[in-house]
Design a protein around this motif. Structure first.
Motif, PDB file in Angstrom:
ATOM      1  N   PHE A   1     -11.735 -26.800 -37.742  1.00 28.18           N
ATOM      2  CA  PHE A   1     -12.381 -25.531 -37.415  1.00 28.18           C
ATOM      3  C   PHE A   1     -13.690 -25.754 -36.656  1.00 28.18           C
ATOM      4  O   PHE A   1     -13.938 -25.118 -35.623  1.00 28.18           O
ATOM      5  CB  PHE A   1     -12.658 -24.743 -38.693  1.00 28.18           C
ATOM      6  CG  PHE A   1     -13.342 -23.421 -38.461  1.00 28.18           C
ATOM      7  CD1 PHE A   1     -12.607 -22.287 -38.157  1.00 28.18           C
ATOM      8  CD2 PHE A   1     -14.724 -23.312 -38.530  1.00 28.18           C
ATOM      9  CE1 PHE A   1     -13.233 -21.072 -37.928  1.00 28.18           C
ATOM     10  CE2 PHE A   1     -15.365 -22.104 -38.300  1.00 28.18           C
ATOM     11  CZ  PHE A   1     -14.617 -20.970 -38.004  1.00 28.18           C
ATOM     12  N   ILE A   2     -14.518 -26.645 -37.161  1.00 28.14           N
ATOM     13  CA  ILE A   2     -15.804 -26.930 -36.510  1.00 28.14           C
ATOM     14  C   ILE A   2     -15.586 -27.453 -35.096  1.00 28.14           C
ATOM     15  O   ILE A   2     -16.287 -27.064 -34.159  1.00 28.14           O
ATOM     16  CB  ILE A   2     -16.613 -27.944 -37.340  1.00 28.14           C
ATOM     17  CG1 ILE A   2     -17.076 -27.302 -38.649  1.00 28.14           C
ATOM     18  CG2 ILE A   2     -17.825 -28.458 -36.551  1.00 28.14           C
ATOM     19  CD1 ILE A   2     -17.744 -28.258 -39.610  1.00 28.14           C
TER      20      ILE A   2
ATOM     21  N   ALA B   1     -12.012 -18.607 -31.972  1.00 26.85           N
ATOM     22  CA  ALA B   1     -11.973 -18.170 -33.373  1.00 26.85           C
ATOM     23  C   ALA B   1     -10.907 -17.101 -33.595  1.00 26.85           C
ATOM     24  O   ALA B   1     -10.468 -16.903 -34.737  1.00 26.85           O
ATOM     25  CB  ALA B   1     -13.336 -17.633 -33.792  1.00 26.85           C
ATOM     26  N   SER B   2     -10.477 -16.446 -32.530  1.00 31.63           N
ATOM     27  CA  SER B   2      -9.504 -15.354 -32.660  1.00 31.63           C
ATOM     28  C   SER B   2      -8.194 -15.829 -33.267  1.00 31.63           C
ATOM     29  O   SER B   2      -7.519 -15.069 -33.974  1.00 31.63           O
ATOM     30  CB  SER B   2      -9.250 -14.708 -31.296  1.00 31.63           C
ATOM     31  OG  SER B   2     -10.413 -14.091 -30.801  1.00 31.63           O
ATOM     32  N   SER B   3      -7.813 -17.084 -32.989  1.00 33.14           N
ATOM     33  CA  SER B   3      -6.568 -17.607 -33.569  1.00 33.14           C
ATOM     34  C   SER B   3      -6.681 -17.698 -35.084  1.00 33.14           C
ATOM     35  O   SER B   3      -5.733 -17.378 -35.810  1.00 33.14           O
ATOM     36  CB  SER B   3      -6.232 -18.967 -32.985  1.00 33.14           C
ATOM     37  OG  SER B   3      -7.249 -19.916 -33.269  1.00 33.14           O
ATOM     38  N   TYR B   4      -7.854 -18.109 -35.561  1.00 34.39           N
ATOM     39  CA  TYR B   4      -8.067 -18.184 -37.011  1.00 34.39           C
ATOM     40  C   TYR B   4      -8.116 -16.785 -37.614  1.00 34.39           C
ATOM     41  O   TYR B   4      -7.586 -16.550 -38.706  1.00 34.39           O
ATOM     42  CB  TYR B   4      -9.372 -18.929 -37.305  1.00 34.39           C
ATOM     43  CG  TYR B   4      -9.293 -20.409 -37.116  1.00 34.39           C
ATOM     44  CD1 TYR B   4      -8.948 -21.261 -38.170  1.00 34.39           C
ATOM     45  CD2 TYR B   4      -9.557 -20.992 -35.884  1.00 34.39           C
ATOM     46  CE1 TYR B   4      -8.864 -22.631 -38.004  1.00 34.39           C
ATOM     47  CE2 TYR B   4      -9.478 -22.378 -35.696  1.00 34.39           C
ATOM     48  CZ  TYR B   4      -9.132 -23.181 -36.764  1.00 34.39           C
ATOM     49  OH  TYR B   4      -9.047 -24.544 -36.588  1.00 34.39           O
ATOM     50  N   ILE B   5      -8.742 -15.846 -36.902  1.00 35.69           N
ATOM     51  CA  ILE B   5      -8.808 -14.476 -37.379  1.00 35.69           C
ATOM     52  C   ILE B   5      -7.409 -13.870 -37.472  1.00 35.69           C
ATOM     53  O   ILE B   5      -7.051 -13.213 -38.447  1.00 35.69           O
ATOM     54  CB  ILE B   5      -9.685 -13.615 -36.444  1.00 35.69           C
ATOM     55  CG1 ILE B   5     -11.128 -14.121 -36.471  1.00 35.69           C
ATOM     56  CG2 ILE B   5      -9.631 -12.142 -36.853  1.00 35.69           C
ATOM     57  CD1 ILE B   5     -12.032 -13.478 -35.434  1.00 35.69           C
ATOM     58  N   THR B   6      -6.590 -14.144 -36.444  1.00 37.72           N
ATOM     59  CA  THR B   6      -5.219 -13.638 -36.415  1.00 37.72           C
ATOM     60  C   THR B   6      -4.403 -14.200 -37.578  1.00 37.72           C
ATOM     61  O   THR B   6      -3.676 -13.460 -38.260  1.00 37.72           O
ATOM     62  CB  THR B   6      -4.530 -13.994 -35.089  1.00 37.72           C
ATOM     63  OG1 THR B   6      -5.276 -13.450 -34.000  1.00 37.72           O
ATOM     64  CG2 THR B   6      -3.111 -13.455 -35.049  1.00 37.72           C
TER      65      THR B   6
END
Length: 229
Positions: A136-137, A218-223
């Motif tokens: 993630f980082i 970050a949108s992929s993680y949010i999705t």
């Protein structure tokens, strides 16, 4: 790209030596171990972290001492004026919207270029196979910073001084796509590169494109979080 290839090559060689040691010098068994473990051991995640850090440090030093040679207080004051809730929200919404478009573009690429989605998923799976926090980082914070410093902060700034603005935007976008070294990411990263250059031009600061890039990644993680919920 040179840093990517060099660090990846050294890392892969080091991992192969480790596999040979695990198998008491049996090269055939070592190769099988390497093939079985390289994609799921988390090694590629750590290697991506190291590569991104090195690229980021080189880009930061080049940007600071080669591009931004003198601290300009007036630019800093202008930047502070632009940093407000309305502008931050605009960039964030634009980035999330572009992520949705990127998903549609990826589906189209998969149809036009058979096997490209499978290759992309394999590369992504290997890169994110390790510690989730490290991944993630690397993907959401370090990669956007390193890539924006390199492509918008250095390459785009140098190109726009020597060629028309449209040509500078397109050239840095193509280079940004090539940098990702696979067809799927290469195509949509080129499109993304155009938008990132636009954001950089509108905000007149590297922080604008960095923020856009962070939200996009970050949108992929949010999705995934929304879907899992």
């Amino acid at each position: 790209i040179a840093i990517q290839v060099t660090v990846s090559g050294v890392g892969a060689a080091a991992y192969m030596v480790s596999c040979i040691a695990q198998n008491d010098g049996d090269t055939d068994a070592a190769m099988q171990t390497y093939t079985d473990q390289i994609g799921s051991s988390g090694f590629m995640t750590n290697l991506l972290l190291v590569t991104t850090l090195i690229c980021g440090i080189v880009a930061l030093l080049w940007y600071r001492f080669g591009i931004v040679k003198k601290y300009d207080r007036s630019k800093w004051e202008a930047f502070k004026v632009q940093v407000n809730g309305k502008n931050i929200a605009k960039v964030a919404v634009l980035a999330i919207g572009c992520y949705g478009v990127a998903l549609l573009l990826a589906e189209l690429i998969a149809i036009v270029v058979p096997g490209s989605m499978e290759d992309y998923n394999e590369v992504l799976g290997m890169a994110l196979s390790g510690n989730e926090i490290v991944a993630f980082i690397t993907v959401v914070i370090l990669a956007p910073v390193a890539e924006e410093l390199a492509f918008r902060g250095i390459i785009f700034r140098m190109l726009e001084k020597n060629c028309p603005l449209v040509a500078a935007i397109l050239l840095q976008a193509v280079l940004f796509g090539v940098y990702h070294m696979n067809i799927m990411q290469g195509v949509y990263a080129s499109v993304l590169g155009v938008l990132l250059a636009y954001v950089y031009e509108k905000t007149q600061t590297i922080f604008g494109s960095i923020f856009f890039h962070i939200v996009f990644n970050a949108s992929s993680y949010i999705t995934d979080f929304v879907n899992s919920g």
